[in-house]
Design a protein around this motif. Structure first.
Motif, PDB file in Angstrom:
ATOM      1  N   GLY A   1      -0.382 -10.754  -7.941  1.00  0.00           N
ATOM      2  CA  GLY A   1      -1.243  -9.972  -7.082  1.00  0.00           C
ATOM      3  C   GLY A   1      -1.491  -8.558  -7.574  1.00  0.00           C
ATOM      4  N   ASN A   2      -0.644  -8.046  -8.469  1.00  0.00           N
ATOM      5  CA  ASN A   2      -0.757  -6.655  -8.885  1.00  0.00           C
ATOM      6  C   ASN A   2      -1.127  -6.466 -10.355  1.00  0.00           C
ATOM      7  OD1 ASN A   2       0.301  -4.684  -6.607  1.00  0.00           O
ATOM      8  ND2 ASN A   2       1.569  -6.538  -6.518  1.00  0.00           N
ATOM      9  N   VAL A   3      -0.937  -7.500 -11.162  1.00  0.00           N
ATOM     10  CA  VAL A   3      -1.245  -7.372 -12.584  1.00  0.00           C
ATOM     11  C   VAL A   3      -2.492  -8.190 -12.883  1.00  0.00           C
ATOM     12  CG1 VAL A   3      -0.401  -7.679 -14.929  1.00  0.00           C
ATOM     13  CG2 VAL A   3       1.206  -7.110 -13.097  1.00  0.00           C
ATOM     14  N   PRO A   4      -3.550  -7.577 -13.409  1.00  0.00           N
ATOM     15  CA  PRO A   4      -4.779  -8.314 -13.707  1.00  0.00           C
ATOM     16  C   PRO A   4      -4.534  -9.507 -14.618  1.00  0.00           C
ATOM     17  CG  PRO A   4      -5.138  -5.952 -13.902  1.00  0.00           C
ATOM     18  CD  PRO A   4      -3.669  -6.144 -13.721  1.00  0.00           C
ATOM     19  N   ALA A   5      -5.330 -10.545 -14.434  1.00  0.00           N
ATOM     20  CA  ALA A   5      -5.161 -11.781 -15.202  1.00  0.00           C
ATOM     21  C   ALA A   5      -5.294 -11.541 -16.699  1.00  0.00           C
ATOM     22  CB  ALA A   5      -6.181 -12.825 -14.741  1.00  0.00           C
ATOM     23  N   GLU A   6      -6.215 -10.646 -17.106  1.00  0.00           N
ATOM     24  CA  GLU A   6      -6.400 -10.423 -18.539  1.00  0.00           C
ATOM     25  C   GLU A   6      -5.189  -9.754 -19.177  1.00  0.00           C
ATOM     26  OE1 GLU A   6      -8.689  -7.115 -16.328  1.00  0.00           O
ATOM     27  OE2 GLU A   6      -8.327  -9.286 -16.146  1.00  0.00           O
ATOM     28  N   VAL A   7      -4.461  -8.944 -18.401  1.00  0.00           N
ATOM     29  CA  VAL A   7      -3.243  -8.304 -18.914  1.00  0.00           C
ATOM     30  C   VAL A   7      -2.137  -9.344 -19.051  1.00  0.00           C
ATOM     31  CG1 VAL A   7      -1.491  -6.536 -18.489  1.00  0.00           C
ATOM     32  CG2 VAL A   7      -3.884  -6.092 -17.911  1.00  0.00           C
TER      33      VAL A   7
ATOM     34  N   ALA B   1      -4.687  -3.771 -23.773  1.00  0.00           N
ATOM     35  CA  ALA B   1      -4.805  -4.257 -22.390  1.00  0.00           C
ATOM     36  C   ALA B   1      -3.789  -3.587 -21.481  1.00  0.00           C
ATOM     37  CB  ALA B   1      -4.632  -5.776 -22.366  1.00  0.00           C
ATOM     38  N   VAL B   2      -2.538  -3.482 -21.946  1.00  0.00           N
ATOM     39  CA  VAL B   2      -1.487  -2.896 -21.118  1.00  0.00           C
ATOM     40  C   VAL B   2      -1.708  -1.395 -20.932  1.00  0.00           C
ATOM     41  CG1 VAL B   2       0.993  -2.411 -21.033  1.00  0.00           C
ATOM     42  CG2 VAL B   2       0.191  -4.686 -21.686  1.00  0.00           C
ATOM     43  N   ALA B   3      -2.215  -0.719 -21.956  1.00  0.00           N
ATOM     44  CA  ALA B   3      -2.491   0.718 -21.810  1.00  0.00           C
ATOM     45  C   ALA B   3      -3.505   0.966 -20.699  1.00  0.00           C
ATOM     46  CB  ALA B   3      -2.994   1.288 -23.133  1.00  0.00           C
ATOM     47  N   GLY B   4      -4.528   0.156 -20.631  1.00  0.00           N
ATOM     48  CA  GLY B   4      -5.504   0.290 -19.546  1.00  0.00           C
ATOM     49  C   GLY B   4      -4.875   0.069 -18.188  1.00  0.00           C
ATOM     50  N   PHE B   5      -3.967  -0.905 -18.117  1.00  0.00           N
ATOM     51  CA  PHE B   5      -3.263  -1.188 -16.867  1.00  0.00           C
ATOM     52  C   PHE B   5      -2.386  -0.009 -16.467  1.00  0.00           C
ATOM     53  CE2 PHE B   5       0.725  -3.041 -15.056  1.00  0.00           C
ATOM     54  CZ  PHE B   5       0.215  -3.395 -13.822  1.00  0.00           C
ATOM     55  N   TYR B   6      -1.659   0.574 -17.437  1.00  0.00           N
ATOM     56  CA  TYR B   6      -0.786   1.712 -17.146  1.00  0.00           C
ATOM     57  C   TYR B   6      -1.587   2.920 -16.652  1.00  0.00           C
ATOM     58  CZ  TYR B   6       3.203  -0.550 -19.481  1.00  0.00           C
ATOM     59  OH  TYR B   6       4.225  -1.384 -19.825  1.00  0.00           O
ATOM     60  N   LYS B   7      -2.710   3.163 -17.283  1.00  0.00           N
ATOM     61  CA  LYS B   7      -3.542   4.305 -16.881  1.00  0.00           C
ATOM     62  C   LYS B   7      -3.930   4.181 -15.413  1.00  0.00           C
ATOM     63  CE  LYS B   7      -7.988   6.504 -17.877  1.00  0.00           C
ATOM     64  NZ  LYS B   7      -9.247   6.436 -18.687  1.00  0.00           N
ATOM     65  N   GLN B   8      -4.265   2.974 -15.006  1.00  0.00           N
ATOM     66  CA  GLN B   8      -4.719   2.767 -13.630  1.00  0.00           C
ATOM     67  C   GLN B   8      -3.555   2.746 -12.640  1.00  0.00           C
ATOM     68  OE1 GLN B   8      -6.380  -1.099 -12.993  1.00  0.00           O
ATOM     69  NE2 GLN B   8      -7.010  -0.674 -10.880  1.00  0.00           N
TER      70      GLN B   8
ATOM     71  N   ALA C   1      -0.533   6.560 -21.648  1.00  0.00           N
ATOM     72  CA  ALA C   1      -0.587   5.113 -21.426  1.00  0.00           C
ATOM     73  C   ALA C   1      -0.514   4.354 -22.752  1.00  0.00           C
ATOM     74  CB  ALA C   1      -1.860   4.749 -20.674  1.00  0.00           C
ATOM     75  N   GLN C   2      -1.218   4.862 -23.768  1.00  0.00           N
ATOM     76  CA  GLN C   2      -1.207   4.202 -25.077  1.00  0.00           C
ATOM     77  C   GLN C   2       0.194   4.250 -25.684  1.00  0.00           C
ATOM     78  OE1 GLN C   2      -3.707   2.607 -26.497  1.00  0.00           O
ATOM     79  NE2 GLN C   2      -2.913   2.281 -28.577  1.00  0.00           N
ATOM     80  N   ALA C   3       0.836   5.423 -25.615  1.00  0.00           N
ATOM     81  CA  ALA C   3       2.174   5.563 -26.192  1.00  0.00           C
ATOM     82  C   ALA C   3       3.183   4.691 -25.455  1.00  0.00           C
ATOM     83  CB  ALA C   3       2.607   7.027 -26.156  1.00  0.00           C
ATOM     84  N   MET C   4       3.103   4.667 -24.124  1.00  0.00           N
ATOM     85  CA  MET C   4       4.038   3.863 -23.348  1.00  0.00           C
ATOM     86  C   MET C   4       3.817   2.373 -23.572  1.00  0.00           C
ATOM     87  SD  MET C   4       6.412   5.325 -21.725  1.00  0.00           S
ATOM     88  CE  MET C   4       6.840   3.922 -20.725  1.00  0.00           C
ATOM     89  N   SER C   5       2.568   1.957 -23.667  1.00  0.00           N
ATOM     90  CA  SER C   5       2.267   0.552 -23.910  1.00  0.00           C
ATOM     91  C   SER C   5       2.850   0.114 -25.246  1.00  0.00           C
ATOM     92  CB  SER C   5       0.757   0.336 -23.887  1.00  0.00           C
ATOM     93  OG  SER C   5       0.439  -1.004 -24.192  1.00  0.00           O
ATOM     94  N   SER C   6       2.645   0.943 -26.272  1.00  0.00           N
ATOM     95  CA  SER C   6       3.167   0.612 -27.598  1.00  0.00           C
ATOM     96  C   SER C   6       4.688   0.542 -27.581  1.00  0.00           C
ATOM     97  CB  SER C   6       2.691   1.655 -28.612  1.00  0.00           C
ATOM     98  OG  SER C   6       3.234   1.395 -29.882  1.00  0.00           O
ATOM     99  N   MET C   7       5.332   1.549 -26.977  1.00  0.00           N
ATOM    100  CA  MET C   7       6.792   1.583 -26.956  1.00  0.00           C
ATOM    101  C   MET C   7       7.369   0.407 -26.165  1.00  0.00           C
ATOM    102  SD  MET C   7       9.370   4.454 -25.395  1.00  0.00           S
ATOM    103  CE  MET C   7       9.188   3.786 -23.741  1.00  0.00           C
TER     104      MET C   7
END
Length: 745
Positions: free
Chosen positions: A189-195, A288-295, A304-310
């Protein structure tokens, strides 16, 4: 050398970038979509526990390390622990699992150390009354009084943190249960399907690394554990990416694993493709995850990009499992640049300029020019990997007719077969005796099938899997071109099926039986002419037609031994030993087995799914002599006994003569054979030899061995062979006096 320099530079830059990412201090999220919730318990204590769990959730800590203010970890002896009513002992009840890799724990409180006292039944009974077992369990004493346990990943609910308090009757009462991992519906319910899809594809692309695809790694099951760990860590990416629990204690840094992965990628075409696929999926997942983190966490695009990568690198690293011993597992350092250049299909002039030598033709199977270059430099066209897969089999597997043509023209054996590898941790191979024609029927085009058949590939050879009937290439064709095939051959169209079926049709049984006789004669003729390789090919084909052909098995055990193929020699000899009644053939098989075991120097020799030499070469030489005596066999047995190191020989006097005793295990590795070398004129009855064995359960007993046999070895020496099934100290051996009329000296 330019390619090697560029490769090193790129790895250095990548290593530095990853190090920077791993040293990155994660920002505090402005908002979260999940937070710990109290699902069981009430009162001020549980409210405080929930408050502290929410604060801990925003740190990098693992839930296995969670504690509360005013809690002190419990260690110590009964004298140090007291609940006000007397000494207190915490006894840990362990539920074993996968060799200690997935044990779960319960704690039982008592007034005495049940575990140390050996009262396991009482410990088990009390454990059944407590909370469910948990993967992580810690004990604490509260400064306000009382003892508490905190468990995570419990059997009852792995997604919760369970806090229990010790009651006055020494039972654990459930105090609070806090959900710290969102359930499946919350994730959906909280994480988009594409992510979720991007992470699923990344997880799939990262499976099967490091130790390969094998799962027979002993009871510890490290591959299964790594898969489980990667799954848990990848899920944490969604809701708690800043946590150091993503990688976990003891995991190697991503930088180390990435360099190891690049090395693994150079081991073959499949590995190279898998690594390229992984790198592409990692890039997609990070985006994909960076976009999710930003939102969802309110971070800036850069954060968001750094956290997604790490987070993704840390999660994937938790399941890689490379070790420092993997560095030279596959090939020496001097091969790396050349392998990478070939796998990347670099220009041939660049490849020729790279120093080093590659002995593995499979990496060039999709690059015929490089394949020819490696063959020109002396690489064996019949070189095989750990499970016997040759370059020609790889050519069929990857549908490379030009590479197959080159290999066949250079003398590749079209009927080489695969074996079961000894390393079942890296490999997961359950089918043996596969040929290039089997691979072609499953993966290749009609043109490649025809090329193999026209160059001597035999359609009658059967692949074998334990518990199943043998299957010919035609069987494989039917399996992988069927309408309901799970993995259909993409290179054979329905209109071509009849043509390929005709190519793969085995000869009639009558024709095969006649062929087997000719092959044995041709093999013996080749052996007589000194062509061991040709003799092996002929005899192997005969065995594939008639697995119990005693003449072929006898020949094969000798020819393979002379050619240095100890495993094949042992396998053929053992097949003959298991089935033949012919004393001469049995003696030959045993003698060859002794020579092979002697040459290998191993008492645990593995070949094609079976262990050999467990009873030592001495046992094999003795069986050969007992089956059919020759002076050469007697001399060899004597030599084997006389060359046993002094440290392994026990000497004792018998009727005025010195006897040399050598102990060796029998075939079942439980009984011991005693080889007594003594003067020829001496007779040693088994009943004259004894040991005294004392035990609490059976008292004092007299152990007497049983007689196996006696052989005269030469004019001076004889051998008496005894057997015993109980282990005793050779130093306690004693000799019984001869009984009147007993016949013993």
């Amino acid at each position: 050398m330019r390619f090697k320099s560029l490769l090193c530079l790129s790895l250095m830059l990548l290593f530095g970038a990853v190090q920077a990412a791993e040293g990155y201090v994660p920002p505090v999220p402005h908002k979260t979509w999940f937070t710990p919730t109290l699902v069981e318990g009430k009162g001020a204590f549980c409210e405080q526990a929930l408050k502290e769990a929410k604060a801990y959730f925003l740190t990098r800590g693992r839930w296995a390390d969670f504690s509360m203010r005013g809690f002190e970890a419990v260690y110590g002896t009964p004298a140090q622990l007291n609940d006000g009513q007397g000494p207190l002992v915490f006894n840990t009840y362990t539920h074993p699992g996968c060799g200690g890799g997935c044990e779960r724990y319960q704690v039982v409180a008592s007034r005495e150390a049940l575990r140390d006292a050996g009262r396991w039944d009482e410990l088990s009974r009390l454990a059944q009354q407590g909370p469910s077992p948990a993967r992580h369990l810690s004990l604490f004493r509260r400064d306000k009084g009382g003892f508490y346990s905190i468990a995570s990943q419990s059997d009852d609910d792995p997604g919760t943190l369970e806090i229990n308090e010790l009651q006055g009757d020494l039972r654990w009462g459930n105090a609070c249960r806090i959900r710290v991992i969102p359930d499946g519906s919350a994730l959906t319910g909280n994480v988009p399907a594409e992510v979720r899809r991007a992470l699923s594809e990344l997880s799939h692309a990262s499976s099967g690394w490091s130790r390969g695809y094998g799962y027979g790694c002993g009871s510890l099951s490290p591959n299964w554990l790594r898969d489980e760990k990667r799954g848990l860590s990848t899920a944490e990416v969604y809701y708690r990416p800043w946590a150091r629990g993503l990688s976990g204690t003891g995991d190697a840094p991503y930088a180390f694993n990435l360099v190891a992965l690049q090395r693994w990628a150079a081991t073959g075409v499949l590995e190279y493709r898998a690594t390229q696929d992984y790198q592409a999926k990692m890039d997609q997942a990070i985006k994909a995850v960076a976009g999710f983190y930003k939102q969802r966490f309110g971070w800036s695009p850069q954060q968001a990009q750094a956290m997604s990568s790490m987070a993704l690198q840390s999660a994937i690293s938790s399941g890689m499992g490379f070790s420092s011993s993997d560095r030279n597992r596959f090939f020496p350092d001097s091969e790396l640049a050349l392998r990478n250049a070939i796998l990347a299909h670099r220009p041939m002039d660049e490849i020729r300029a790279i120093e080093g030598q590659v002995r593995d033709l499979s990496i060039a199977i999709e690059y015929p020019a490089a394949l020819e270059y490696l063959i020109e430099r002396g690489t064996d066209v019949n070189q095989a990997n750990a499970f016997g897969k040759t370059a020609l089999m790889y050519a069929a597997h990857y549908n490379q007719p030009e590479s197959a043509r080159i290999l066949l023209e250079q003398g590749a054996n079209p009927n080489a077969v695969t074996v079961i590898p000894e390393d079942d941790c890296y490999y997961s191979i359950t089918t043996r005796n596969m040929t290039a024609l089997h691979y072609a029927a499953r993966y290749a085009s009609p043109a490649l099938v025809r090329l193999l058949v026209n160059n001597g590939a035999e359609p009658f050879i059967q692949a074998h899997r334990e518990g199943e009937e043998g299957s010919t290439p035609l069987d494989w064709l039917n399996r992988y071109t069927a309408a309901n095939a799970e993995e259909p051959n993409p290179n054979i169209a329905p209109a071509q099926l009849a043509e390929v079926e005709a190519l793969l049709q085995p000869p009639t049984d009558e024709a095969l039986q006649a062929r087997a006789k000719r092959l044995v004669l041709e093999g013996e003729k080749a052996y007589g002419a000194g062509d061991l390789k040709l003799a092996l090919r002929k005899l192997n084909l005969a065995i594939n037609i008639q697995p119990h052909n005693e003449r072929a098995l006898s020949d094969l055990s000798l020819v393979a031994l002379r050619d240095g193929d100890l495993g094949l020699s042992l396998q053929a000899g053992q097949a003959l030993i298991d089935s033949s009644k012919d004393a001469r053939l049995l003696a030959n098989a045993w003698f060859n087995q002794g020579l092979a075991c002697d040459t290998s120097g191993s008492t645990w020799f593995f070949y094609n799914g079976t262990r050999y030499c467990r009873a030592s070469a001495v046992y094999a030489y003795y069986q050969a002599l007992a089956a059919h005596r020759t002076e050469a066999r007697a001399a060899k047995l004597l030599q084997a006994l006389q060359t046993v190191p002094d440290a392994e020989v026990y000497r004792f006097p018998f009727e005025g003569s010195e006897v040399r005793m050598v102990k060796r295990y029998g075939p079942d590795h439980s009984s011991l054979y005693l080889y007594l070398l003594h003067p020829r004129g001496l007779v040693i009855p088994a009943e004259r030899i004894g040991w005294t064995l004392s035990s609490e359960s059976k008292g004092i007993r007299e152990i007497t061995p049983s007689s196996v046999g006696r052989e005269v070895l030469d004019d001076d020496w004889a051998l008496t062979v005894l057997r015993r099934d109980e282990r005793v100290d050779a130093g306690s051996l004693h000799i019984h006096p001869a009984t009147p009329g007993g016949g013993g000296q």
